[in-house]
Design a protein around this motif. Structure first.
Motif, PDB file in Angstrom:
ATOM      1  N   ALA A  34       0.804  -1.434   0.149  1.00 51.98           N
ATOM      2  CA  ALA A  34       0.082   0.036   0.015  1.00 51.98           C
ATOM      3  C   ALA A  34       0.889   1.215  -0.050  1.00 51.98           C
ATOM      4  O   ALA A  34       0.580   2.401  -0.604  1.00 51.98           O
ATOM      5  N   GLU A  35       2.026   1.155   0.758  1.00 48.72           N
ATOM      6  CA  GLU A  35       2.920   2.475   0.789  1.00 48.72           C
ATOM      7  C   GLU A  35       3.575   2.464  -0.774  1.00 48.72           C
ATOM      8  O   GLU A  35       3.658   3.757  -0.993  1.00 48.72           O
ATOM      9  N   ALA A  36       4.034   1.589  -1.264  1.00 49.53           N
ATOM     10  CA  ALA A  36       4.496   1.727  -2.432  1.00 49.53           C
ATOM     11  C   ALA A  36       3.503   2.283  -3.758  1.00 49.53           C
ATOM     12  O   ALA A  36       3.857   3.084  -4.538  1.00 49.53           O
ATOM     13  N   LEU A  37       2.160   1.630  -3.812  1.00 49.06           N
ATOM     14  CA  LEU A  37       1.241   2.303  -4.429  1.00 49.06           C
ATOM     15  C   LEU A  37       0.888   3.761  -4.229  1.00 49.06           C
ATOM     16  O   LEU A  37       0.849   4.513  -5.155  1.00 49.06           O
ATOM     17  N   ALA A  38       0.840   4.089  -2.901  1.00 47.51           N
ATOM     18  CA  ALA A  38       0.330   5.494  -2.602  1.00 47.51           C
ATOM     19  C   ALA A  38       1.715   6.462  -3.084  1.00 47.51           C
ATOM     20  O   ALA A  38       1.419   7.456  -3.377  1.00 47.51           O
ATOM     21  N   ARG A  40       3.505   6.111  -5.504  1.00 42.68           N
ATOM     22  CA  ARG A  40       3.030   6.642  -6.972  1.00 42.68           C
ATOM     23  C   ARG A  40       2.019   7.114  -7.309  1.00 42.68           C
ATOM     24  O   ARG A  40       1.320   7.268  -8.811  1.00 42.68           O
ATOM     25  N   GLY A  41       1.118   7.689  -6.259  1.00 41.41           N
ATOM     26  CA  GLY A  41       0.006   8.143  -6.576  1.00 41.41           C
ATOM     27  C   GLY A  41      -1.358   7.196  -7.025  1.00 41.41           C
ATOM     28  O   GLY A  41      -2.290   7.420  -7.528  1.00 41.41           O
ATOM     29  N   LEU A  42      -1.119   5.780  -6.812  1.00 40.60           N
ATOM     30  CA  LEU A  42      -2.119   4.869  -6.981  1.00 40.60           C
ATOM     31  C   LEU A  42      -2.845   4.618  -6.109  1.00 40.60           C
ATOM     32  O   LEU A  42      -2.639   4.007  -5.081  1.00 40.60           O
ATOM     33  N   VAL A  43      -4.075   5.160  -6.191  1.00 41.60           N
ATOM     34  CA  VAL A  43      -5.133   4.943  -5.082  1.00 41.60           C
ATOM     35  C   VAL A  43      -6.298   3.773  -5.541  1.00 41.60           C
ATOM     36  O   VAL A  43      -6.724   4.076  -6.655  1.00 41.60           O
ATOM     37  N   PRO A  44      -6.505   2.646  -4.880  1.00 43.10           N
ATOM     38  CA  PRO A  44      -7.447   1.671  -5.583  1.00 43.10           C
ATOM     39  C   PRO A  44      -9.051   2.444  -5.279  1.00 43.10           C
ATOM     40  O   PRO A  44      -9.010   2.948  -4.498  1.00 43.10           O
ATOM     41  N   GLY A  45      -9.718   1.983  -6.183  1.00 43.59           N
ATOM     42  CA  GLY A  45     -11.213   2.385  -6.358  1.00 43.59           C
ATOM     43  C   GLY A  45     -11.957   1.619  -5.625  1.00 43.59           C
ATOM     44  O   GLY A  45     -12.774   2.018  -5.030  1.00 43.59           O
ATOM     45  N   ARG A  46     -11.520   0.415  -5.117  1.00 49.58           N
ATOM     46  CA  ARG A  46     -12.403  -0.697  -4.280  1.00 49.58           C
ATOM     47  C   ARG A  46     -11.185  -1.594  -3.617  1.00 49.58           C
ATOM     48  O   ARG A  46      -9.997  -1.836  -4.253  1.00 49.58           O
TER      49      ARG A  46
END
Length: 302
Positions: A34-38, A40-46
């Motif tokens: 989750a940290e790595a995604l955040a 890169r500005g990648l936020v899950p839609g669900r």
């Protein structure tokens, strides 16, 4: 295969579902992902999760940062907080899940800022279900009902348990929510294929028939529960592919060691960083980011 013909990086930037598998303390790797995604500005839609994945997923869906969940996790001692003794399990995990929800700050799934679903499995019908409404605590209790370890949840004709044995990462359930790409995180190996093969399967089913799987009275008894487990363990594993499957190297990390948050978190972060860096040149085909020989074994039968 991805539902989109766009390159994977572009597809994820436009929206994706995050599917988090079960795995006990190994599930702290989800926080690093989750940290790595955040970053890169990648936020899950669900977000959908199974067992420990549902606990981490509920926190993320509530808007808690990975850092905040780490702080909370370090204060929790699941083995102390779970009430003993319990019927049909070693522990009663209801008090623990209720405390988790108190920290999440939202009592109902519908109130979570990010749409969320908790995967569970009905031992009677052999049906997977994604809980997307109602009390968060009840959803987590059903999703985390690890057979034999925690108490199953009887509700009407259904008996709900941890769904990870039948789909280690809830990818198929995430697909059912949206046509957007799915990023999956797998931290334990799936059920061995020989459970569903003869003569093992035949022996288990014969044992189930001897124990009995039909209801006898209103209360679930140990004999019927054992029969249902013996019958259902032979069901095949759901074969669904994520668009990006991240499998961290968790060699030496025990599913039961909840006191160590940082090791799986760090390895999850490293795995996601490498997966996302390699994703830059990816096309629309599914990508498996496998970190080690042990990780390769985890996905070998998926």
């Amino acid at each position: 295969m991805s539902r989109s013909a766009r390159p994977l990086p572009t597809a994820l930037a436009s929206g994706f579902s995050l599917a988090l598998g079960g795995g006990g303390a190994r599930g702290f790797a989800h926080l690093g992902v989750a940290e790595a995604l955040a970053e890169r500005g990648l936020v899950p839609g669900r977000i959908v999760g199974t067992s420990m994945g549902s606990v981490i997923g509920a926190g993320l869906a509530a808007g808690l940062t990975a850092e905040r969940i780490v702080e909370l996790a370090k204060r929790f001692d699941p083995w102390r907080m779970a009430r003993r003794p319990a019927r049909l399990g070693i522990f009663d995990h209801r008090p623990l899940m209720e405390q988790v929800v108190a920290e999440v700050g939202h009592s109902r799934i519908e109130d979570l800022p990010i749409p969320f679903g908790a995967a569970t499995f009905d031992l009677v019908s052999g049906r997977h279900e994604l809980i997307t409404s109602g009390p968060v605590s009840e959803a987590l209790i059903r999703s985390c009902a690890i057979s034999v370890v925690f108490t199953p949840v009887a509700d009407g004709d259904a008996i709900w348990a941890d769904a990870g044995v039948w789909e280690v990462v809830p990818i198929s359930l995430a697909r059912g929510l949206s046509s957007e790409p799915v990023v999956g995180v797998q931290v334990i190996a799936p059920k061995p294929g020989w459970f569903a093969s003869s003569p093992i399967a035949w022996s288990l089913r014969a044992g189930a028939r001897m124990l009995g799987t039909q209801a006898r009275g209103e209360r679930l008894g140990a004999r019927r529960y054992a029969g249902l487990l013996a019958a259902r363990i032979t069901d095949p594993v759901v074969d669904a592919r994520a668009d990006l499957l991240i499998v961290p190297n968790l060699r030496g990390v025990s599913w039961a060691r909840f006191g160590d948050v940082e090791t799986p978190r760090r390895r999850g972060y490293q795995a996601a960083q490498r997966a996302l860096a390699g994703m830059r040149t990816a096309g629309p085909e599914p990508v498996q980011a496998v970190e080690s020989a042990e990780s390769a074994e985890q996905v070998a039968s998926v």
